[in-house]
Write a protein that holds these residues in place. Sequence first.
Motif, PDB file in Angstrom:
ATOM      1  N   ARG A 113       0.839  -1.212   0.000  1.00  8.96           N
ATOM      2  CA  ARG A 113       0.000   0.000   0.000  1.00  8.96           C
ATOM      3  C   ARG A 113       0.867   1.252   0.000  1.00  8.96           C
ATOM      4  O   ARG A 113       0.603   2.205  -0.730  1.00  8.96           O
ATOM      5  CB  ARG A 113      -0.925   0.014   1.211  1.00  8.96           C
ATOM      6  CG  ARG A 113      -2.045  -0.994   1.197  1.00  8.96           C
ATOM      7  CD  ARG A 113      -3.126  -0.632   2.223  1.00  8.96           C
ATOM      8  NE  ARG A 113      -2.589  -0.226   3.510  1.00  8.96           N
ATOM      9  CZ  ARG A 113      -2.238  -1.071   4.492  1.00  8.96           C
ATOM     10  NH1 ARG A 113      -2.339  -2.384   4.297  1.00  8.96           N
ATOM     11  NH2 ARG A 113      -1.776  -0.618   5.642  1.00  8.96           N
ATOM     12  N   ARG A 136       2.403   1.708  -3.498  1.00  6.00           N
ATOM     13  CA  ARG A 136       1.461   2.232  -4.487  1.00  6.00           C
ATOM     14  C   ARG A 136       1.256   3.734  -4.292  1.00  6.00           C
ATOM     15  O   ARG A 136       1.249   4.505  -5.262  1.00  6.00           O
ATOM     16  CB  ARG A 136       0.122   1.498  -4.365  1.00  6.00           C
ATOM     17  CG  ARG A 136      -0.865   1.845  -5.487  1.00  6.00           C
ATOM     18  CD  ARG A 136      -2.289   1.491  -5.078  1.00  6.00           C
ATOM     19  NE  ARG A 136      -2.472   0.089  -4.809  1.00  6.00           N
ATOM     20  CZ  ARG A 136      -2.879  -0.815  -5.706  1.00  6.00           C
ATOM     21  NH1 ARG A 136      -3.146  -0.424  -6.940  1.00  6.00           N
ATOM     22  NH2 ARG A 136      -3.031  -2.072  -5.366  1.00  6.00           N
ATOM     23  N   GLU A 137       1.094   4.149  -3.048  1.00  5.71           N
ATOM     24  CA  GLU A 137       0.887   5.571  -2.770  1.00  5.71           C
ATOM     25  C   GLU A 137       2.135   6.374  -3.120  1.00  5.71           C
ATOM     26  O   GLU A 137       2.035   7.487  -3.670  1.00  5.71           O
ATOM     27  CB  GLU A 137       0.525   5.763  -1.296  1.00  5.71           C
ATOM     28  CG  GLU A 137       0.154   7.198  -0.962  1.00  5.71           C
ATOM     29  CD  GLU A 137      -0.204   7.398   0.506  1.00  5.71           C
ATOM     30  OE1 GLU A 137      -0.305   8.572   0.928  1.00  5.71           O
ATOM     31  OE2 GLU A 137      -0.362   6.389   1.244  1.00  5.71           O
ATOM     32  N   GLU A 142       2.281   7.019  -6.781  1.00  2.87           N
ATOM     33  CA  GLU A 142       1.369   8.093  -7.162  1.00  2.87           C
ATOM     34  C   GLU A 142       2.007   9.451  -6.895  1.00  2.87           C
ATOM     35  O   GLU A 142       1.940  10.372  -7.727  1.00  2.87           O
ATOM     36  CB  GLU A 142       0.047   7.962  -6.413  1.00  2.87           C
ATOM     37  CG  GLU A 142      -0.940   9.066  -6.772  1.00  2.87           C
ATOM     38  CD  GLU A 142      -2.277   8.934  -6.058  1.00  2.87           C
ATOM     39  OE1 GLU A 142      -3.072   9.885  -6.169  1.00  2.87           O
ATOM     40  OE2 GLU A 142      -2.503   7.903  -5.393  1.00  2.87           O
ATOM     41  N   ILE A 188       0.024  -2.393 -10.341  1.00  3.99           N
ATOM     42  CA  ILE A 188       0.920  -1.276 -10.043  1.00  3.99           C
ATOM     43  C   ILE A 188       1.799  -0.964 -11.252  1.00  3.99           C
ATOM     44  O   ILE A 188       1.951   0.196 -11.646  1.00  3.99           O
ATOM     45  CB  ILE A 188       1.768  -1.604  -8.799  1.00  3.99           C
ATOM     46  CG1 ILE A 188       0.880  -1.640  -7.551  1.00  3.99           C
ATOM     47  CG2 ILE A 188       2.903  -0.605  -8.637  1.00  3.99           C
ATOM     48  CD1 ILE A 188       1.599  -2.062  -6.284  1.00  3.99           C
ATOM     49  N   TYR A 243       1.819   2.637 -13.280  1.00  2.00           N
ATOM     50  CA  TYR A 243       2.849   3.624 -12.964  1.00  2.00           C
ATOM     51  C   TYR A 243       4.182   3.431 -13.685  1.00  2.00           C
ATOM     52  O   TYR A 243       4.972   4.375 -13.761  1.00  2.00           O
ATOM     53  CB  TYR A 243       3.132   3.611 -11.452  1.00  2.00           C
ATOM     54  CG  TYR A 243       1.957   4.008 -10.593  1.00  2.00           C
ATOM     55  CD1 TYR A 243       1.516   5.330 -10.542  1.00  2.00           C
ATOM     56  CD2 TYR A 243       1.291   3.054  -9.830  1.00  2.00           C
ATOM     57  CE1 TYR A 243       0.443   5.691  -9.751  1.00  2.00           C
ATOM     58  CE2 TYR A 243       0.215   3.413  -9.029  1.00  2.00           C
ATOM     59  CZ  TYR A 243      -0.216   4.733  -8.995  1.00  2.00           C
ATOM     60  OH  TYR A 243      -1.285   5.082  -8.209  1.00  2.00           O
TER      61      TYR A 243
END
Length: 297
Positions: free
Chosen positions: A126, A129-130, A133, A181, A185
Amino acid sequence: MKFSLWLPPALPWNDLSAAAQHAARAGWRGLWLEDHFMDNTAEPNDGPRGECLTQLTALAATVPGVRIGSMVLGNTYRHPAIVAKQAAALSDISGGRFVLGVGAGWQENEHRAFGIEFGDVPDRIRWFREALEVITRLRDEEFVDHAGERYTLERASLNPKPHATLPILVGGSGEKVMPKIVSRYADEWNHWSLPERFAAKKAIFDAALERAGRSENSLWRSTQAVVFFDDAEKAAALAAKGRPAIGGSSQQIADHMHAYAAAGVDEFILPVTTLTDPAAIADTGDRFLAEVAPQVA
């Protein structure tokens, strides 16, 4: 298929510089450094370790003509907005040759030793992934506001922006979350593999690209395995323990490279991370370029 070199993390600067300068003259496409603070071995675990981004900055300023990249930065070690700022500077210093390789982080002992929160696997995924971003938005947008589980930004920006584009490489091979993911990205994707395993993983990740509306050729794919010249038995023994390894004569290693290319690998990265003598690094790399690469390229 292209070929790059994964340099040792333990070399003092003069030796690392000599190895990198030789590799650039020899014709390698890229040079990679790993991001760890200590070995993943039993205590006392006090062997030498350079700091990845500091060493890459020095290489960016002094070694021309090759891509340089992190293989890969552990996300848990640094705030992603600071990583984005460092990456933008590296991109500028290198004239656009820097590849920002990042991963979720996995080595527990260095988290404990350096007082870094480790979490569990779902936590780290998690957070990763953040972080991606945050990094991609800072790269692509003028100003970024972000309020997430772990990171908060208020009108943050990268100024100056990276040189041209800053490719993001994601390191990971999980088959449930990682394909999503990567498809969202990543410009590049890397994991350790042998050809058969790579082909199976590629099919899963290609399906995720298709679901995300991306073409198959929008993702650059690289991999690596330990290479033992003239010692197929040693390679097989290591591979039996779960570490991707290939070995044998130059022709046998070239046959493995053909298999990687057929599996869809764009770039094979040769690890010389256990070598500590610049002359030995040069000899191993030169032999690969002279006896293996021409049969594949």
